[in-house]
Design a protein around this motif. Sequence first.
Motif, PDB file in Angstrom:
ATOM      1  N   VAL A  57      33.563 -12.513  -1.703  1.00  0.00           N
ATOM      2  CA  VAL A  57      34.667 -13.106  -0.582  1.00  0.00           C
ATOM      3  C   VAL A  57      33.845 -13.708   0.997  1.00  0.00           C
ATOM      4  O   VAL A  57      34.773 -14.516   1.408  1.00  0.00           O
ATOM      5  CB  VAL A  57      35.587 -12.121  -0.077  1.00  0.00           C
ATOM      6  N   PHE A 107      38.346  -5.063   4.470  1.00  0.00           N
ATOM      7  CA  PHE A 107      37.971  -5.533   3.066  1.00  0.00           C
ATOM      8  C   PHE A 107      37.058  -3.692   2.492  1.00  0.00           C
ATOM      9  O   PHE A 107      37.608  -3.043   1.659  1.00  0.00           O
ATOM     10  CB  PHE A 107      36.811  -6.053   2.976  1.00  0.00           C
ATOM     11  N   ARG A 131      33.176  -7.566  -2.329  1.00  0.00           N
ATOM     12  CA  ARG A 131      33.195  -8.082  -1.062  1.00  0.00           C
ATOM     13  C   ARG A 131      32.332  -8.883  -1.263  1.00  0.00           C
ATOM     14  O   ARG A 131      32.379 -10.439   0.327  1.00  0.00           O
ATOM     15  CB  ARG A 131      32.417  -7.024  -0.392  1.00  0.00           C
ATOM     16  N   PHE A 166      42.968 -13.109  -2.409  1.00  0.00           N
ATOM     17  CA  PHE A 166      42.741 -11.642  -1.427  1.00  0.00           C
ATOM     18  C   PHE A 166      43.472 -11.257  -0.527  1.00  0.00           C
ATOM     19  O   PHE A 166      43.601 -10.205   0.063  1.00  0.00           O
ATOM     20  CB  PHE A 166      41.197 -11.891  -1.441  1.00  0.00           C
ATOM     21  N   THR A 167      43.328 -12.605   0.351  1.00  0.00           N
ATOM     22  CA  THR A 167      43.378 -11.654   2.381  1.00  0.00           C
ATOM     23  C   THR A 167      45.317 -11.718   2.370  1.00  0.00           C
ATOM     24  O   THR A 167      45.574 -10.584   3.431  1.00  0.00           O
ATOM     25  CB  THR A 167      43.576 -13.004   3.482  1.00  0.00           C
ATOM     26  N   ASP A 174      38.768 -10.733  -9.626  1.00  0.00           N
ATOM     27  CA  ASP A 174      39.168  -9.985  -9.029  1.00  0.00           C
ATOM     28  C   ASP A 174      37.962 -10.336  -7.796  1.00  0.00           C
ATOM     29  O   ASP A 174      36.453 -10.887  -8.748  1.00  0.00           O
ATOM     30  CB  ASP A 174      38.873  -9.146  -9.866  1.00  0.00           C
ATOM     31  N   LEU A 175      37.702  -9.881  -6.846  1.00  0.00           N
ATOM     32  CA  LEU A 175      37.105 -10.579  -5.985  1.00  0.00           C
ATOM     33  C   LEU A 175      35.952  -9.609  -5.787  1.00  0.00           C
ATOM     34  O   LEU A 175      37.415  -9.011  -5.107  1.00  0.00           O
ATOM     35  CB  LEU A 175      37.475 -11.736  -5.215  1.00  0.00           C
ATOM     36  N   GLN A 233      46.777  -9.572  -0.139  1.00  0.00           N
ATOM     37  CA  GLN A 233      46.881  -7.479   0.044  1.00  0.00           C
ATOM     38  C   GLN A 233      46.594  -7.013   1.869  1.00  0.00           C
ATOM     39  O   GLN A 233      46.460  -6.358   1.861  1.00  0.00           O
ATOM     40  CB  GLN A 233      45.553  -7.491  -0.963  1.00  0.00           C
ATOM     41  N   MET A 255      45.364  -9.345  -8.678  1.00  0.00           N
ATOM     42  CA  MET A 255      43.813  -9.523  -8.894  1.00  0.00           C
ATOM     43  C   MET A 255      43.062  -8.930 -10.055  1.00  0.00           C
ATOM     44  O   MET A 255      43.890  -7.609 -10.273  1.00  0.00           O
ATOM     45  CB  MET A 255      42.507  -9.407  -7.975  1.00  0.00           C
ATOM     46  N   ARG A 287      38.983  -1.258  -0.114  1.00  0.00           N
ATOM     47  CA  ARG A 287      37.952  -0.909  -1.765  1.00  0.00           C
ATOM     48  C   ARG A 287      37.710   0.465  -1.758  1.00  0.00           C
ATOM     49  O   ARG A 287      36.791   0.857  -1.780  1.00  0.00           O
ATOM     50  CB  ARG A 287      36.947  -1.837  -1.205  1.00  0.00           C
TER      51      ARG A 287
END
Length: 213
Positions: A74, A208, A71, A156-157, A68-69, A159, A23, A212
């Motif tokens: 998402v 998340f 929070r 995303f998920t 790149d998402l 990861q 990402m 992050r």
Amino acid sequence: MKPELSSLYDRIIDDMVCGSIPMGDRINISELSKRYQVSNSPIREVLHQLQAEGFVEIAANRGARTIDLSRFEVESINEILGCIEKSLIDWEGIVEVDGIVESLVRINEQLTTVEKNNNYMITKIDHQFHYEMFKHHYNERFIRMWQIQRTTLDIFTSQLDKRKSRVDSMYDEHCLIIEMFSREDHAALIKLISEHHEASQDFIREQFKSLRK
């Protein structure tokens, strides 16, 4: 999309989900051409399709980057996905599809054999399970909308650290969904899908924070 472009599209998406194309990374067309053993032209065509669907950002004089998402993004995607899934499951004919129970059981059983640290495969199995439920819906455009939002979330998920407890819970939630399909209990199925989605949302929010940090 032509078959050769569709295949290339699927391979790039798969590499984004598994993290081979991370990402937020800059996309080098020449490197992708070597990786997939194709010329630059089909790579560019597929990248424009991915841009249209929100998987890639292309800016003048800056080239292309994968999404790149944040929070917020998402959680917004989760909310959209929940609304789409509720609308898809509202179609009463979904519980009457021939062979759907057997297919869902077969897919869900894969969660009992996959390595619990293989986040990529767990994400793929979960995606396949949900797609099997919804793919029989009469509105193909609606299904495609679901696929785009779900795949964005998958990027995303995949990861996330899907601990054994989460995989076990996912399996059990799927089993309850399968039971409602076998009973053709549409009202109970709607409730279960909503609860399953909420459990997924809670897990993503929790993960998340650690991802992050």
